[in-house]
Structure formats: structure tokens, C-alpha cells
Design an enzyme around this catalytic site. Structure first.
Site, PDB file in Angstrom:
ATOM      1  N   SER A  15      69.481  11.844   5.736  1.00  0.00           N
ATOM      2  CA  SER A  15      70.144  12.228   4.493  1.00  0.00           C
ATOM      3  C   SER A  15      71.470  11.513   4.272  1.00  0.00           C
ATOM      4  CB  SER A  15      70.379  13.743   4.471  1.00  0.00           C
ATOM      5  OG  SER A  15      71.153  14.150   5.584  1.00  0.00           O
ATOM      6  N   ASP A 191      80.339  20.549   5.892  1.00  0.00           N
ATOM      7  CA  ASP A 191      79.463  20.919   7.008  1.00  0.00           C
ATOM      8  C   ASP A 191      79.638  19.979   8.202  1.00  0.00           C
ATOM      9  OD1 ASP A 191      78.214  18.615   6.144  1.00  0.00           O
ATOM     10  OD2 ASP A 191      76.290  19.549   5.709  1.00  0.00           O
ATOM     11  N   HIS A 194      77.450  15.855   6.174  1.00  0.00           N
ATOM     12  CA  HIS A 194      77.109  15.149   4.942  1.00  0.00           C
ATOM     13  C   HIS A 194      78.375  14.725   4.197  1.00  0.00           C
ATOM     14  CE1 HIS A 194      73.440  17.574   5.766  1.00  0.00           C
ATOM     15  NE2 HIS A 194      72.869  16.422   5.445  1.00  0.00           N
TER      16      HIS A 194
END
Length: 222
Positions: A15, A191, A194
Site C-alpha cells: 500500500s 498509524d 501509511h
């Protein structure tokens, strides 16, 4: 700069690489390449080196572990006939050990991680101009934090493989450690994984520093 006219650079990862790119492979017009560091790298190369046409391809898919990436590596990287390959994988290999501790089948051990990444390198290294290997990271300055300590184990494997096969090594954990001497990790990632656009820019800058990128370059000048 190491990239040459009409080179194709394929970025493979999870991601952190993906960030809303077209699936399974994103490139070309509109936002197909996504909003990650890949977008920023392409922006910078096109803005500072307009005379050098480069094909930038985003082969990141959110949630991937090294096991997942290896399973699709032939389709999403090798078959694209890249001139350069960048691999940034391993965060989910570690993360699943902490957010899914009772599900060992979705976790990737250090031994398997080493094997997976090594197979990726071996599948392209003899047919490309170069391979970039970026470490997984955890935006936690405390090196004794359980997850940060585990992530460092996987980062060390990346360093080992980069040295073994002559890959261009980018230690993203070290890059973020330096940044956090001045700003808290929440400034770029709530977090601690990301990155926002500032964090993506930090990664892009680290990548470009390994490419002989010249911020003073002017087209047509020697």
C-alpha cells in the site's frame, strides 16, 4: 542521472507504493500511477529532466506481503520488461504478526521473507540495468518497541540481500529516523505506516538521492 531516455522503471510493493494506483499495474494518464512516492518521483523526473522520457509504472497492491508480491511478480514486474525495478515490501510481513497473532498462516517469517525477496531479485537482476531495494519501516523512534525491533530484522535482511546481489539499497527506516529528530511521526503518518504526501515526498527524495538526480539540472546544459 542514471536513467536514460525511454527507460521503464517498475515500482513493486504494497500500500505504501500503491496509494490508489490503477490495478494491477498503474501508469500513464490521469491518476493511474497513484498518489504515493512513485507519483512524486515521476513528477520530479519529468519536471527537472523534460528531455528524458521515462515510463514509470506502479505495481504496488495494498495489503501485500512478500509472499503475495512474489506470487504476482512475473505478471506485474518481469513480464513488463523493465529497465529498472524497485522493490519495497515487508511491512505487512511484520504487521500481520502483531494485528493477527493467532493467524500464523498469514504471517511471513524472516526466513521466508529472505527467500521471497531473493527470488524476486534473481528473477530480474540479469535483465535490468539495476534493482533498488527499499527496507520496510515502522515510524517509531524507539528501537526497543516490539514491532519496530521486528521490522529492523527484516530491514537487515534487505541490506544483506542488497549487498549480496549489488542492488541499490535504500534504508527507509534510517531516513525516517533522521526526520523524526525534528518532527513527530504523526506529522506524516498517524498509524506510523501509511505516509501522507509529506511522508511520500520523504521517500521519493531518498529514492532520487540514489539516482544521481540533480536539482540544478537544466535541459541542454552540459
Amino acid at each position: 542521472m542514471i536513467f536514460e531516455h525511454m527507460d521503464r522503471i517498475v515500482f513493486a510493493g504494497d500500500s505504501v507504493t500503491d496509494m490508489e494506483s490503477a490495478q494491477p499495474v498503474g501508469e500513464g494518464l490521469f491518476e493511474n500511477v497513484g498518489k504515493s512516492y512513485v507519483r512524486i518521483v515521476e513528477n520530479m523526473l519529468a519536471a527537472f529532466y523534460p528531455e528524458v522520457y521515462l515510463r514509470v509504472t506502479n505495481s504496488g497492491i495494498g495489503g501485500n506481503t512478500s509472499r503475495d508480491l512474489l506470487q504476482r511478480f512475473d505478471r506485474d514486474v518481469v513480464s513488463l520488461n523493465p529497465d529498472w525495478v524497485s522493490i519495497c515490501i515487508g511491512i505487512n510481513d511484520v504487521w500481520r504478526q502483531f494485528d493477527s497473532p493467532a493467524m500464523p498462516d498469514v504471517q511471513v517469517s524472516p526466513e521466508e521473507y529472505r527467500s521471497n525477496v531473493e527470488q524476486m531479485i534473481l528473477s530480474v537482476k540479469d535483465n535490468v540495468k539495476g534493482v533498488f531495494l527499499m527496507t520496510p519501516y515502522y515510524m517509531e523512534p524507539n528501537a526497543e518497541d516490539w514491532m519496530r525491533k521486528r521490522m529492523d530484522t527484516y530491514g537487515a535482511i534487505c541490506r544483506e540481500l542488497a549487498e549480496k546481489y549489488g542492488c541499490c539499497f535504500i534504508d527507509l527506516q534510517a531516513v525516517f529516523n533522521d526526520y523524526f529528530q525534528y518532527r513527530h511521526s504523526s506529522y506524516i503518518a498517524w498509524d506510523r505506516i501509511h505516509p501522507n504526501q509529506i511522508g511520500a515526498t520523504v521517500i521519493a527524495r531518498a529514492f532520487l538521492e540514489k539516482c544521481g538526480f540533480d536539482y540544478n539540472h537544466r535541459p541542454g546544459e552540459e
